[in-house]
Design a protein around this motif. Structure first.
Motif, short mmCIF file in Angstrom:
data_model
loop_
_atom_site.label_atom_id
_atom_site.label_comp_id
_atom_site.label_asym_id
_atom_site.label_seq_id
_atom_site.Cartn_x
_atom_site.Cartn_y
_atom_site.Cartn_z
N UNK A 177 -6.10 -2.74 10.48
CA UNK A 177 -6.35 -2.85 9.03
C UNK A 177 -5.19 -2.35 8.19
N UNK A 178 -4.39 -1.45 8.69
CA UNK A 178 -3.23 -0.99 7.93
C UNK A 178 -2.22 -0.40 8.91
N UNK A 195 1.04 0.43 8.80
CA UNK A 195 1.87 1.58 8.44
C UNK A 195 1.04 2.86 8.33
N UNK A 196 -0.11 2.72 7.69
CA UNK A 196 -0.98 3.89 7.53
C UNK A 196 -1.37 4.43 8.90
N UNK A 241 1.46 6.33 10.45
CA UNK A 241 1.61 7.66 9.86
C UNK A 241 0.46 8.58 10.27
N UNK A 252 -16.16 -3.41 -2.71
CA UNK A 252 -15.75 -2.22 -1.99
C UNK A 252 -14.98 -2.57 -0.73
N UNK A 279 -12.25 -3.71 -0.23
CA UNK A 279 -10.80 -3.52 -0.24
C UNK A 279 -10.03 -4.81 -0.23
N UNK A 333 -5.83 -4.14 -1.29
CA UNK A 333 -4.81 -3.68 -0.37
C UNK A 333 -4.53 -4.67 0.74
N UNK A 380 1.82 13.53 9.41
CA UNK A 380 2.61 13.03 8.29
C UNK A 380 1.68 12.64 7.15
N UNK A 392 1.89 10.44 3.97
CA UNK A 392 2.78 9.52 3.27
C UNK A 392 2.59 9.58 1.76
N UNK A 423 -1.48 3.64 -1.06
CA UNK A 423 -2.05 2.30 -0.96
C UNK A 423 -1.48 1.55 0.24
N UNK A 424 -0.16 1.65 0.42
CA UNK A 424 0.47 0.87 1.49
C UNK A 424 0.46 1.61 2.81
N UNK A 425 0.64 2.90 2.78
CA UNK A 425 0.80 3.59 4.06
C UNK A 425 -0.15 4.77 4.23
N UNK A 426 -1.18 4.82 3.43
CA UNK A 426 -2.11 5.93 3.56
C UNK A 426 -3.49 5.52 4.01
N UNK A 427 -4.20 4.81 3.16
CA UNK A 427 -5.61 4.57 3.45
C UNK A 427 -5.81 3.45 4.47
N UNK A 428 -6.92 3.53 5.20
CA UNK A 428 -7.38 2.46 6.07
C UNK A 428 -8.49 1.77 5.29
N UNK A 429 -8.18 0.64 4.64
CA UNK A 429 -9.03 0.15 3.54
C UNK A 429 -10.42 -0.31 3.94
N UNK A 430 -10.62 -0.70 5.21
CA UNK A 430 -11.94 -1.21 5.57
C UNK A 430 -12.92 -0.07 5.78
N UNK A 431 -12.41 1.11 6.07
CA UNK A 431 -13.25 2.20 6.55
C UNK A 431 -13.79 3.12 5.46
N UNK A 486 -14.35 8.00 8.44
CA UNK A 486 -13.48 7.44 9.47
C UNK A 486 -12.01 7.60 9.10
N UNK A 546 -17.10 4.08 0.93
CA UNK A 546 -15.89 3.34 1.30
C UNK A 546 -14.68 3.99 0.65
N UNK A 562 -12.02 2.82 -0.49
CA UNK A 562 -11.46 2.12 -1.65
C UNK A 562 -12.29 2.34 -2.91
N UNK A 579 -6.70 14.41 6.33
CA UNK A 579 -6.54 13.75 7.62
C UNK A 579 -5.46 14.47 8.45
#
Lengths: 336, 487
Positions: free
Chosen positions: A193-194, A196-197, A200, A314, A316, A319, B321, B323, B327-335, B339, B380, B382, B396
């Motif tokens: 799902x992400x 890069x995230x 990290x 919700x 997402x 993103x 780490x 970040x 938006x791009x490198x932090x959250x896992x948007x589906x979860x 989680x 969620x 998001x 996290x």
């Protein structure tokens, strides 16, 4: 359409609903409602489910990840396992040989994707060509047939339920458990799902990508070996399994953009497709027409999946800008 | 320099220009005149509003309030203001195209469509040779293949290529240029200026700004706080105007965190000082170490070297780490929040690769309560506000078993209340024995550190400890070039 209800349905339910719908139509048109149709579908579906589960894992690893080599690896697994089983007299060795060749073929893809950094769609296409070349060489003057024990098992349906389908169903549950309850499963979903995230968060790309492509290769070859034992080995045995494996995964509710896998949905998708094949044959559609319809079905599902964020804000959408199409830009391809 | 500045009508003039991004007041009633034939220097620290002002003057950004008159127009058209060109610090060239194609893209009106390849090539070739006599760039080179400094040269040459050029804006033009190129470049700037063009030079290299500019505007918190005649100023006086202070070496106090001095060093990154001497960035167990300075001066590279565990760094124990770009490198948007929180800690809690759900739930419940995340564990991710999302991303890292936490400027755009909570959490975790490496572009944040390294051009400009860590000292070290230029 009641959007609220739609949101509450489990993602795998749709494919089963579609399968039941096709079954009812088939009964209506043929005018007979015996269990024979279901038994037949359950006999043929497990092969597609095995390939589909591998494809599902690959697609779950995120945008750009796809295994287009499954069809040729499937055929190669079939030919090789029959050849080995014939010469050694052991069907188990035959299946082992198929798994081995699946692993080898997938290793080529993995090396191309991770070390040479070729986009997965191209890398697995290259693997596909290699597998196809080996199959053609093997098939020259090939005179083999399946081991009778294995064939008997694959055709065995006590009480109208094929035993092999039960085995594959158990395997499907095991895959579900791995995704839900193991660290690797959770990491695969996070990575998909992400990317890069996930990196990290401490998830290593290689650990995810190597496993999904290897598993997909092994499952495709194994499914091919079993399918060849069920009927007969053939260079073109796997040809339908490329489009079908992608389609049943998507129809089953797995996100093509990655991060959500629905193993149970692969069964729904596979049954739907096999019953649909039967129905279309019944009403006299040509093979070409069937493929066109399947292609449109996949596009429709992808279109609806793209629209899903409208139903569930919700979920997402902001993103996830990657297009949900098999031709996802290769620049999103693995780079680690 | 030699021009009398009161002569002539301004090329560009701004009156009470304001610009706001969400809660941030980027520009607050800025008034400014730029005259033909002058070089106007603009200096200021991170977030002072320099970039926003330049974007406004080049027509890339609409203003909320105030009036503009640029080359006789008050509103930009689709291409910005005619006669105004800007060279960017990085990334404005199309990397997949070659140099002459990039030139054609931005100077279409000056190039004959039929012979555009040869024309664009010749134009850029001539200009490059004029500004950087030994550049070695071929117009048919792909931008992708150029080095950072070559790209910068193309960027500058391209911006100066307009036929009706009246105002040239240069944003950190010498950032990646070498010594000789810097000289020839400024010669060219002076020549442009003599021919009656107006030039705005944005740079944090104070010596260069002082040497080239006629006037220097100092920006702070979205305002031009003072305007100086360059010939009357020195580096120190400019620093003071920016709110900076040069650290006296004798002032060094050994009082800071004396107890922490006793703890073992858990991490070492070999670096160089601005004087060229070898040094190290180190962190002790339980220490909060800041990486400060102007954004993009190598702080992220230090974090990157640590995170990738480069061969030259020494790290004890695990790393996590946080970040900056959530938006791009932090959250896992589906979860869900739960989680998202537990993904890093999961492996440490597991048994033979199997997740221990009870342990995970306990961990999540604990952290959600500790951080009072709105919506609870099952919401969620998001659906949360940016600040709450950032809490989850920070948590996290902290709920993993990592002994060292790397923070990559993670609190940008987070509201003050949440920030205070997060600072508290960082301090508590450091107390508990974790080491924190914290890069921040906000000087105020660095005051939560035990020690801070100020970086400049990827080099260590200075080290501050305890009470020495202040806005003034950080600004002082970020800009001061006196010491290195005298050596």
């Amino acid at each position: 359409m009641n959007l609220r209800a739609l949101n509450g349905m489990p993602p795998w339910a749709w494919s089963f609903l579609a399968a039941v719908l096709v079954l009812i139509l088939t009964y209506g048109i043929s005018g007979q409602g015996d269990g024979q149709t279901i038994t037949l579908a359950l006999t043929v579906a497990p092969y597609l489910v095995l390939v589909g589960l591998g494809q599902m894992l690959v697609m779950t690893a995120g945008p750009g990840n796809i295994d287009v080599s499954v069809a040729k690896v499937f055929s190669l697994g079939g030919l090789l396992s029959i050849a080995v089983a014939e010469s050694t007299g052991s069907w188990l060795l035959g299946l082992g040989a198929a798994c081995g060749v699946g692993l080898c073929m997938a290793s080529i893809s993995v090396i191309a994707i991770l070390l040479v950094r070729i986009p997965p769609i191209v890398a697995t296409l290259a693997t596909s060509l290699i597998a196809s070349a080996i199959s053609l060489t093997l098939a020259q003057g090939f005179q083999g047939s399946a081991h009778p024990d294995l064939r008997a098992f694959l055709n065995w349906s006590p009480l109208g339920v094929p035993a092999f389908a039960v085995v594959v169903a158990a395997f499907t549950l095991a895959v579900s458990w791995i995704l839900a309850r193991t660290v690797w499963g959770a990491q695969l979903l996070a990575f998909g799902q992400a990317r890069r995230a996930a990196q990290f968060a401490g998830i290593r790309a290689t650990r995810i990508l190597v496993v999904v492509y290897l598993v997909s290769g092994i499952l495709a070859a194994l499914a091919g070996a079993l399918r060849a034992s069920f009927s007969a080995p053939n260079v073109e045995l796997g040809n339908d399994y490329l489009l079908d494996s992608i389609a049943v995964v998507v129809i089953g509710g797995t996100l093509m953009s990655g991060g959500r896998a629905v193993p149970l949905g692969v069964w729904g998708g596979a049954l739907f497709f096999i019953l649909l094949d039967g129905l279309l044959n019944l009403i006299g559609w040509s093979y070409a027409g069937q493929n066109i319809l399947k292609g449109f079905l996949v596009l429709t599902v992808l279109f609806l999946a793209n629209g899903a964020p409208l139903i569930a804000p919700s979920a997402a959408s902001a993103t996830r800008k990657q297009p949900l199409s098999p031709e996802t830009e290769p620049d999103e391809a693995p780079h680690e | 320099m030699q021009t009398d500045l009161t002569h002539g009508a301004p090329v560009a003039s701004a009156r009470n220009v304001s610009k706001r991004y969400g809660a941030t007041q980027a520009l607050a009633a800025v008034s400014l005149d730029v005259f033909p034939g002058e070089v106007l220097g603009i200096v200021g620290h991170n977030g002072a509003g320099k970039s926003t002002l330049m974007r406004v003057l080049s027509g890339m950004e609409r203003i909320d309030d105030g009036t503009l008159s640029i080359c006789g127009r008050s509103d930009p058209d689709r291409h910005g203001y005619p006669g105004v060109r800007m060279s960017f610090q990085e990334g404005s060239l199309a990397a997949e195209l070659c140099v002459f194609e990039n030139v054609f893209l931005s100077s279409r009106q000056d190039i004959d469509a039929k012979r555009w390849r040869t024309m664009a090539s010749r134009m850029v070739e001539t200009r490059l040779t004029e500004i950087f006599p030994d550049h070695g760039i071929d117009p048919s080179d792909y931008v992708d293949d150029l080095t950072l400094s070559e790209r910068q040269m193309v960027e500058i040459a391209r911006a100066s290529l307009s036929e009706d050029l009246a105002l040239l804006i240069l944003d950190e033009p010498t950032e990646s240029l070498g010594g000789k190129d810097v000289e020839t470049f400024y010669d060219y700037v002076r020549a442009l200026c003599r021919s009656g063009k107006a030039i705005i030079l944005v740079s944090h290299r104070l010596t260069e700004v002082l040497a080239v500019s006629d006037r220097i505007g100092v920006m702070k918190e979205g305002r031009i706080v003072s305007m100086h005649k360059a010939r009357n100023e020195s580096e120190t006086s400019l620093l003071r105007a920016m709110g900076g202070e040069v650290l006296q070496e004798t002032k060094r106090a050994g009082n800071a965190a004396a107890t922490k001095e006793m703890r073992p060093i858990v991490l070492e990154v070999p670096m160089q000082t601005v004087e060229g001497a070898p040094t190290r960035i180190t962190a002790r167990k339980g220490e909060i170490v800041g990486l400060a300075g102007i954004a993009g001066q190598g702080q992220e590279q230090v974090l990157d070297r640590l995170w990738r565990r480069n061969r030259d760094v020494r790290i004890e124990g695990g790393l996590a780490y946080v970040p900056g770009d959530r938006q791009k490198s932090g959250i896992l948007p589906i979860w869900s929040v739960a989680r998202n929180l537990s993904i890093s800690a999961m492996a440490g809690l597991s048994r033979f690769g199997v997740r221990q759900m009870a342990a995970e739930t306990a961990l999540v419940t604990d952290w959600v309560a500790r951080l009072s995340v709105r919506g609870g564990a099952e919401a969620p991710i998001t659906s949360l506000s940016g600040g709450n999302q950032q809490k989850v991303i920070v948590a996290r890292a902290f709920c993993s078993d990592a002994e060292t936490i790397l923070l990559d400027d993670p609190f940008r755009g987070v509201d003050i209340h949440t920030k205070a909570e997060l600072y508290q959490m960082i301090k508590a975790e450091a107390e508990a024995g974790r080491s924190i490496i914290w890069y921040s572009s906000e000087n105020a944040e660095m005051q939560h550190c035990d020690r801070a390294y100020v970086l400049r051009r990827g080099l260590v400009a200075g080290e501050l400890a305890g009470a020495e860590i202040s806005d003034e000292h950080i600004i002082g070290l970020s800009f001061a070039e006196a010491r290195e230029s005298t050596t």
